[in-house]
Design an enzyme around this catalytic site. Structure first.
Site, mmCIF file in Angstrom:
data_model
loop_
_atom_site.group_PDB
_atom_site.id
_atom_site.type_symbol
_atom_site.label_atom_id
_atom_site.label_comp_id
_atom_site.label_asym_id
_atom_site.label_seq_id
_atom_site.Cartn_x
_atom_site.Cartn_y
_atom_site.Cartn_z
ATOM 1 C CD GLU A 102 0.519 10.452 -0.597
ATOM 2 O OE1 GLU A 102 -0.324 9.877 -1.298
ATOM 3 O OE2 GLU A 102 1.192 11.413 -1.011
ATOM 4 C CB CYS A 151 -5.279 3.823 -0.706
ATOM 5 S SG CYS A 151 -3.781 3.801 -1.684
HETATM 6 P P1 NAD Z 1 -4.972 4.320 10.045
HETATM 7 O O1 NAD Z 1 -5.147 5.753 9.794
HETATM 8 O O2 NAD Z 1 -5.831 3.631 11.045
HETATM 9 O O3 NAD Z 1 -3.471 4.012 10.508
HETATM 10 C C1 NAD Z 1 -2.341 4.418 9.805
HETATM 11 C C2 NAD Z 1 -1.253 4.738 10.788
HETATM 12 O O4 NAD Z 1 -1.712 5.755 11.648
HETATM 13 C C3 NAD Z 1 -0.848 3.560 11.669
HETATM 14 O O5 NAD Z 1 0.566 3.546 11.768
HETATM 15 C C4 NAD Z 1 -1.504 3.862 12.988
HETATM 16 O O6 NAD Z 1 -0.787 3.382 14.117
HETATM 17 C C5 NAD Z 1 -1.522 5.372 13.001
HETATM 18 N N1 NAD Z 1 -2.639 5.908 13.781
HETATM 19 C C6 NAD Z 1 -3.881 5.367 13.902
HETATM 20 N N2 NAD Z 1 -4.638 6.148 14.704
HETATM 21 C C7 NAD Z 1 -3.870 7.200 15.061
HETATM 22 C C8 NAD Z 1 -4.078 8.362 15.879
HETATM 23 N N3 NAD Z 1 -5.248 8.565 16.465
HETATM 24 N N4 NAD Z 1 -3.067 9.226 16.024
HETATM 25 C C9 NAD Z 1 -1.881 9.019 15.408
HETATM 26 N N5 NAD Z 1 -1.620 7.943 14.638
HETATM 27 C C10 NAD Z 1 -2.585 7.046 14.469
HETATM 28 O O7 NAD Z 1 -5.074 3.718 8.620
HETATM 29 P P2 NAD Z 1 -5.024 2.244 8.249
HETATM 30 O O8 NAD Z 1 -6.279 1.587 8.723
HETATM 31 O O9 NAD Z 1 -3.702 1.681 8.642
HETATM 32 O O10 NAD Z 1 -5.050 2.366 6.642
HETATM 33 C C11 NAD Z 1 -6.249 2.460 5.943
HETATM 34 C C12 NAD Z 1 -6.494 3.830 5.369
HETATM 35 O O11 NAD Z 1 -5.339 4.347 4.770
HETATM 36 C C13 NAD Z 1 -7.546 3.811 4.276
HETATM 37 O O12 NAD Z 1 -8.372 4.918 4.424
HETATM 38 C C14 NAD Z 1 -6.738 3.918 3.003
HETATM 39 O O13 NAD Z 1 -7.429 4.474 1.907
HETATM 40 C C15 NAD Z 1 -5.620 4.805 3.450
HETATM 41 N N6 NAD Z 1 -4.447 4.585 2.622
HETATM 42 C C16 NAD Z 1 -4.022 5.582 1.814
HETATM 43 C C17 NAD Z 1 -2.931 5.379 0.992
HETATM 44 C C18 NAD Z 1 -2.414 6.442 0.065
HETATM 45 O O14 NAD Z 1 -1.355 6.232 -0.490
HETATM 46 N N7 NAD Z 1 -3.098 7.552 -0.118
HETATM 47 C C19 NAD Z 1 -2.284 4.161 1.013
HETATM 48 C C20 NAD Z 1 -2.739 3.170 1.849
HETATM 49 C C21 NAD Z 1 -3.818 3.391 2.663
#
Ligand code: NAD
Length: 460
Positions: free
Chosen positions: A212, A246
């Site tokens: 997602e 998002c």
């Molecule tokens: P992020 O990808 O930085 O982090 C999300 C999760 O991934 C966290 O739990 C984090 O610890 C983990 N993570 C981060 N880097 C990682 C890596 N290198 N390897 C493994 N895990 C890792 O995202 P964010 O900043 O928390 O959220 C923002 C993004 O999420 C935006 O792009 C937004 O559009 C998207 N988003 C999408 C939805 C949806 O339903 N499609 C919902 C909310 C947010």
């Protein structure tokens, strides 16, 4: 948590799953009911945590986080028996006589990695789906919303044994360590960039995965709708949670002759919602952390700010900001904004719209404000997106009867309600045959002439 502890955790979940999968569906339903009860009891703790993590107003915390989760639980409690029941499907005459079924089974151990922007519901809604489908869950919430993570631990440990649901706190390193294990399913919500890392890790073990992700969701405004109401809905969708949604309208693409009127209406609606000194508003959130705050400040460099732009890093306050006609190759247009900056692009013709939408393709959401049916249908049919709303923003997320997910860069797979159940269940086709009729010609030695059989078999 080191790698041997993670391996032990995975094994404990695996053993629990083996024993628990023989339990009746009513066990899942009872636990979901208990989950609802505990969430209701902890309502104030959830509000407090969201206030500390994101300065979310209680009203927003209730409507956009808690309520969504309660509705999802209700949908599962009401329908789970029916969703999980074996489904009879008509048999093929090629197999006559037969009884054909679809039988669902849980995948087993599910790893969930969730983000910080709606840290309660984006952890809980997929979790309800995974538990409803009969799986165990290891949840790694975002390190950027630590207060909400504590409440998640509190609630989930009061309802589920730890081998059934475990919350593992930690950052990207912990997520990577978890990803080294072989899980039976991975459900990830977060950025597109990290989504690719998750997909690679899942591919190592051939584990099915849902992604997602984010993207740039447009709001196309052709000027045929009431301008003030249009602006009100865009302002609501954009500045809820300080733009960190998002599916927030990322940018507006407006018919050029209505651009000035729309900007004026947007400004009026921002001020109606949050006052002229937005920093004092109780209804306006904050940016999650300094790193994201600085990214948003950098996005504004060399842009024509026509409203807002005031910031205060000490409070992580970022004013609702409108940018007029940013250049297409600036980061503001090329990358997802994920904050309270609204760029306004204008168009004259369908070709102009096409140029923008082709460049910024596959958004997670697509919004069109129009009364022109032909215009609406052309856009909806010509472009690919996760989900669309005509004449509003965000609201498709709230209907559990609609699947929620992206396409291409904005994600893979969709969930909510029955879609979550189907996503996190394996559907097994089963064909039951009897022995009272058997077409002898199917066995070798085959009939000398194929032509008669060709005609019959092609017709049935
Ligand atoms: P992020 O990808 O930085 O982090 C999300 C999760 O991934 C966290 O739990 C984090 O610890 C983990 N993570 C981060 N880097 C990682 C890596 N290198 N390897 C493994 N895990 C890792 O995202 P964010 O900043 O928390 O959220 C923002 C993004 O999420 C935006 O792009 C937004 O559009 C998207 N988003 C999408 C939805 C949806 O339903 N499609 C919902 C909310 C947010």
């Amino acid at each position: 948590m080191n790698s041997s502890m993670i391996t032990e955790l995975k094994e404990a979940h695996h053993q629990f799953f083996k024993a628990y999968k023989k339990q009746p569906i009513s066990v899942r339903i009872d636990h979901l009911k208990k989950l609802k009860k505990v969430i209701n009891e902890k309502e104030q703790d959830i509000f407090d945590a969201l206030d500390r993590d994101l300065k979310k107003p209680a009203f927003e915390s209730f409507t956009s986080e808690l309520l969504m989760v309660l509705k999802e639980i209700d949908a599962f409690v009401k329908n789970l028996k029916e969703w999980a029941a074996p489904k009879r499907v008509s048999g093929s005459l090629l197999n006559f006589p037969s009884q054909d079924f679809l039988i669902t089974e849980p995948y087993g151990t599910v790893l969930m990695i969730s983000p910080w922007n709606y840290p309660f519901q984006l952890a809980m809604i997929p979790l309800v789906g995974a538990i409803g489908a009969g799986n165990t869950v290891v949840l790694k919430p975002s390190e950027s919303a630590p207060h909400t993570s504590k409440v998640l631990i509190d609630i989930l440990s009061a309802v589920f044994p730890k081998e059934w649901v475990t919350v593992v706190e930690g950052d990207a390193k912990v997520a990577q360590a978890l990803l080294k294990e072989k899980w039976d399913y991975i459900f990830y919500t977060g950025s597109t960039q990290v989504g690719k890392i998750i997909a690679k890790a899942a591919a190592e073990h051939l584990t099915p995965v849902t992604l997602e992700l984010g993207g740039k969701s447009p709001s196309v405004v052709d000027g045929t709708t009431p301008i003030q109401k249009t602006a009100r809905r865009i302002v609501w969708g954009k500045f809820l949670n300080c733009g960190q949604t998002c599916i927030a309208p990322d940018y507006v693409l407006v018919q050029s002759q209505f651009k000035d009127a729309l900007i004026q209406a947007l400004v009026e609606e921002i001020e109606k919602a949050f006052g002229t000194n937005v920093q004092d508003s109780k209804d306006y959130g904050r940016i999650i952390h300094e790193k994201h705050f600085k990214k948003l400040e950098a996005d504004l460099k060399n842009q024509k700010v026509v409203y807002g732009g005031k910031t205060d890093i000490n409070e992580l306050f970022f004013e609702p900001t409108i940018v007029d006609q940013p250049v297409m190759d600036s980061p503001l247009i090329q990358d997802e904004i994920f904050g309270p900056i609204l760029p306004i692009l204008s168009y004259e013709t369908l070709d102009d719209i096409d140029e923008v939408l082709t460049q910024l393709k596959n958004p997670l959401a697509f919004y069109v404000f129009s009364r022109n049916k032909k215009f609406i249908n052309t856009l909806i049919q010509n472009y690919s997106f996760g989900g669309a709303v005509v004449n509003d923003a965000l609201v498709h997320f709230t209907n559990p009867k609609l699947p929620f997910g992206g396409i291409g860069n904005s994600g893979l797979g969709a969930y909510h309600g029955k879609y979550s159940f189907d996503l996190m269940s394996h559907s097994k086709p089963v064909v039951k045959r009897s022995f009272w009729f058997d077409l002898p010609q199917r066995y070798a030695p085959y009939p000398k002439s194929l032509s008669l059989f060709k005609t019959i078999l092609k017709r049935i």
